[in-house]
Design a protein around this motif. Structure first.
Motif, PDB file in Angstrom:
ATOM      1  N   SER A   1       0.834  -1.203   0.000  1.00  0.00           N
ATOM      2  CA  SER A   1       0.000   0.000   0.000  1.00  0.00           C
ATOM      3  C   SER A   1       0.865   1.249   0.000  1.00  0.00           C
ATOM      4  CB  SER A   1      -0.927   0.001   1.222  1.00  0.00           C
ATOM      5  OG  SER A   1      -0.165   0.044   2.417  1.00  0.00           O
ATOM      6  N   ASP A   2       0.278   2.343  -0.467  1.00  0.00           N
ATOM      7  CA  ASP A   2       0.960   3.635  -0.483  1.00  0.00           C
ATOM      8  C   ASP A   2       0.499   4.483   0.701  1.00  0.00           C
ATOM      9  OD1 ASP A   2       2.340   3.062  -2.857  1.00  0.00           O
ATOM     10  OD2 ASP A   2       0.619   3.677  -4.067  1.00  0.00           O
ATOM     11  N   SER A   3       1.298   5.474   1.026  1.00  0.00           N
ATOM     12  CA  SER A   3       0.968   6.359   2.148  1.00  0.00           C
ATOM     13  C   SER A   3       0.959   7.802   1.689  1.00  0.00           C
ATOM     14  CB  SER A   3       1.995   6.172   3.269  1.00  0.00           C
ATOM     15  OG  SER A   3       1.773   7.094   4.301  1.00  0.00           O
TER      16      SER A   3
ATOM     17  N   THR B   1       0.191  -3.368   5.202  1.00  0.00           N
ATOM     18  CA  THR B   1      -1.181  -3.281   5.678  1.00  0.00           C
ATOM     19  C   THR B   1      -1.914  -2.222   4.859  1.00  0.00           C
ATOM     20  OG1 THR B   1      -0.499  -1.701   7.399  1.00  0.00           O
ATOM     21  CG2 THR B   1      -0.640  -4.021   8.018  1.00  0.00           C
ATOM     22  N   PRO B   2      -3.225  -2.385   4.667  1.00  0.00           N
ATOM     23  CA  PRO B   2      -3.959  -1.432   3.830  1.00  0.00           C
ATOM     24  C   PRO B   2      -4.094  -0.045   4.444  1.00  0.00           C
ATOM     25  CG  PRO B   2      -5.460  -3.014   4.827  1.00  0.00           C
ATOM     26  CD  PRO B   2      -4.068  -3.509   5.106  1.00  0.00           C
ATOM     27  N   GLU B   3      -4.020   0.046   5.761  1.00  0.00           N
ATOM     28  CA  GLU B   3      -4.221   1.331   6.415  1.00  0.00           C
ATOM     29  C   GLU B   3      -2.964   2.195   6.344  1.00  0.00           C
ATOM     30  OE1 GLU B   3      -6.630   2.939  10.243  1.00  0.00           O
ATOM     31  OE2 GLU B   3      -5.511   1.091  10.471  1.00  0.00           O
ATOM     32  N   ASP B   4      -3.145   3.482   6.103  1.00  0.00           N
ATOM     33  CA  ASP B   4      -2.035   4.441   6.110  1.00  0.00           C
ATOM     34  C   ASP B   4      -1.739   4.799   7.564  1.00  0.00           C
ATOM     35  OD1 ASP B   4      -0.304   6.563   5.945  1.00  0.00           O
ATOM     36  OD2 ASP B   4      -1.483   7.706   4.485  1.00  0.00           O
ATOM     37  N   LEU B   5      -0.652   4.248   8.111  1.00  0.00           N
ATOM     38  CA  LEU B   5      -0.342   4.463   9.520  1.00  0.00           C
ATOM     39  C   LEU B   5      -0.097   5.926   9.846  1.00  0.00           C
ATOM     40  CD1 LEU B   5       2.067   1.469  10.343  1.00  0.00           C
ATOM     41  CD2 LEU B   5      -0.419   1.586  10.567  1.00  0.00           C
ATOM     42  N   THR B   6       0.351   6.697   8.851  1.00  0.00           N
ATOM     43  CA  THR B   6       0.716   8.094   9.105  1.00  0.00           C
ATOM     44  C   THR B   6      -0.473   9.020   9.207  1.00  0.00           C
ATOM     45  OG1 THR B   6       0.850   8.791   6.776  1.00  0.00           O
ATOM     46  CG2 THR B   6       2.780   7.692   7.710  1.00  0.00           C
TER      47      THR B   6
ATOM     48  N   LEU C   1       2.286   1.889  17.408  1.00  0.00           N
ATOM     49  CA  LEU C   1       1.113   1.652  16.568  1.00  0.00           C
ATOM     50  C   LEU C   1      -0.147   2.249  17.206  1.00  0.00           C
ATOM     51  CD1 LEU C   1       1.873  -2.028  15.540  1.00  0.00           C
ATOM     52  CD2 LEU C   1       1.920  -0.033  14.032  1.00  0.00           C
ATOM     53  N   ASN C   2      -0.296   2.076  18.513  1.00  0.00           N
ATOM     54  CA  ASN C   2      -1.455   2.647  19.210  1.00  0.00           C
ATOM     55  C   ASN C   2      -1.429   4.180  19.167  1.00  0.00           C
ATOM     56  OD1 ASN C   2      -2.418   0.107  19.881  1.00  0.00           O
ATOM     57  ND2 ASN C   2      -1.369   0.060  21.860  1.00  0.00           N
TER      58      ASN C   2
END
Length: 352
Positions: A70-72, A264-269, A337-338
């Motif tokens: 995935s991209d961010s 992971t599909p979610e953009d962590l940023t 992560l949290n």
């Protein structure tokens, strides 16, 4: 030329020579300042400068193949410290009066019992180890546990002709094997000669193997199965980190987050520029690092909105805090992560 003019000219020349001498004179200190920052989600060229994927000599920092990524919209930036090892008196004086620099004794960075090349080589080894630990911690979090395997089988030993190099040991007598130390304790827990039932994965297939333990030696009755133990972390894709000219272990946390962001599909940023630092071990524990004040300046200059700070560095970070750069306290990968999830939701994660 009048005598007075000659005197003034001579004084000027002497002053220039004195200043030049002071500038060139080496002193036993190094000056530390903010070094480059790198977005682990992007690509860099041979000089370490960020570039566009596909351009000549440009490669992604975290390279993943044989699976989708995935991209961010944001960035996960590791931060570094620049060490000026050849310094003159003027460099040191300037550093003493600078908020952004630190002056420390030369032997603090380069111990007298080691050469500069040896120190830099160790830094490179620490950097590579941080990448390996980041991969292990991230993959464990993503559901790919570390597994115990057979490294070598001793000829004529208890396992010769039974276990094979590369076998992944799933269980012994019905107990799931999760670490090398656990395997050793299970073997030692029963008398010499006990037949142990191994479940292994060999060449992708399940196999049942029985091994009778042997004594360690004629005078040592400790049970042994006579193999070298290794660890593996099977995953159905290729993963590597490509980044040169950076040393030390402090990028581990940001590499682990970068790997997870891509897989992971979610953009962590959440679309933000996130900077941070900290060592990481295989279990995901985040450890302290050096150069915190300089790294804060590097993060601020890179436009970071928050700084992920190892819990053990919080006191130093607070003492050198910069306006507009919140210090997010993290002791583990889970903490990081949290914290990022809280930021994405518009909340405020725990700070130093």
């Amino acid at each position: 030329m009048k005598r007075r003019g000659v005197t003034v000219l001579a004084g000027f020349v002497l002053a220039v020579l004195l200043v030049a001498g002071i500038s060139l004179a080496r002193v036993p200190y190094v000056v530390m300042s903010a070094g480059p920052t790198v977005n682990t989600l992007t690509a860099v060229d041979a000089d370490g400068d960020e570039c566009t994927v596909g351009a000549k000599g440009c490669q992604e920092v975290i390279q993943i193949a044989k699976t989708s990524t995935s991209d961010s919209d944001g960035q996960l930036r590791l931060v570094t410290v620049n060490v000026q090892s050849r310094t003159g008196l003027l460099d040191v004086i300037k550093g003493w009066f600078s908020d952004e620099q630190a002056v420390v004794p030369y032997e603090f960075v380069y111990p007298p019992d080691r050469t500069k090349d040896q120190v830099e080589q160790q830094n490179q080894e620490d950097f590579k180890e941080s990448q390996t630990s980041a991969e292990t911690a991230a993959l464990r979090k993503l559901g790919y546990p570390v597994r115990v395997s057979v490294g070598e089988v001793t000829a004529g030993g208890a396992s010769d002709g039974k276990l094979k190099k590369g076998d992944v040991i799933e269980s012994v007598d019905g107990t799931k094997i999760e670490s090398p130390s656990q395997l050793v304790e299970l073997i030692k827990a029963k008398p010499v000669g006990t037949v142990l039932k191994f479940q292994v994965t060999r060449d992708g297939k399940a196999e049942a193997v029985e091994v009778a333990t042997k004594p360690a030696s004629a005078t040592d009755q400790t049970p042994r199965i006579n193999i070298e133990v290794a660890t593996v972390q099977p995953h159905p894709f290729d993963l590597s980190i490509k980044l040169d000219d950076i040393g030390g272990p402090s990028a581990g946390l940001m590499f682990a987050l970068g790997i997870m962001d891509k897989l992971t599909p979610e953009d962590l940023t959440g679309g933000k520029i996130i900077a941070g630092t900290g060592t990481i071990d295989d279990a995901g524990n985040v450890g302290p690092i050096g150069g915190v004040p300089q790294k804060l300046y590097g993060a601020k200059k890179a436009g970071a909105k928050v700084f992920l700070t190892p819990a053990d560095n919080c006191a130093e970070a607070k003492a050198n805090a910069l306006d507009g750069l919140p210090l997010i306290k993290v002791a583990t990968l889970d903490d990081a992560l949290n914290a990022l999830a809280t930021l994405r939701a518009g909340g405020q994660p725990p700070t130093c």
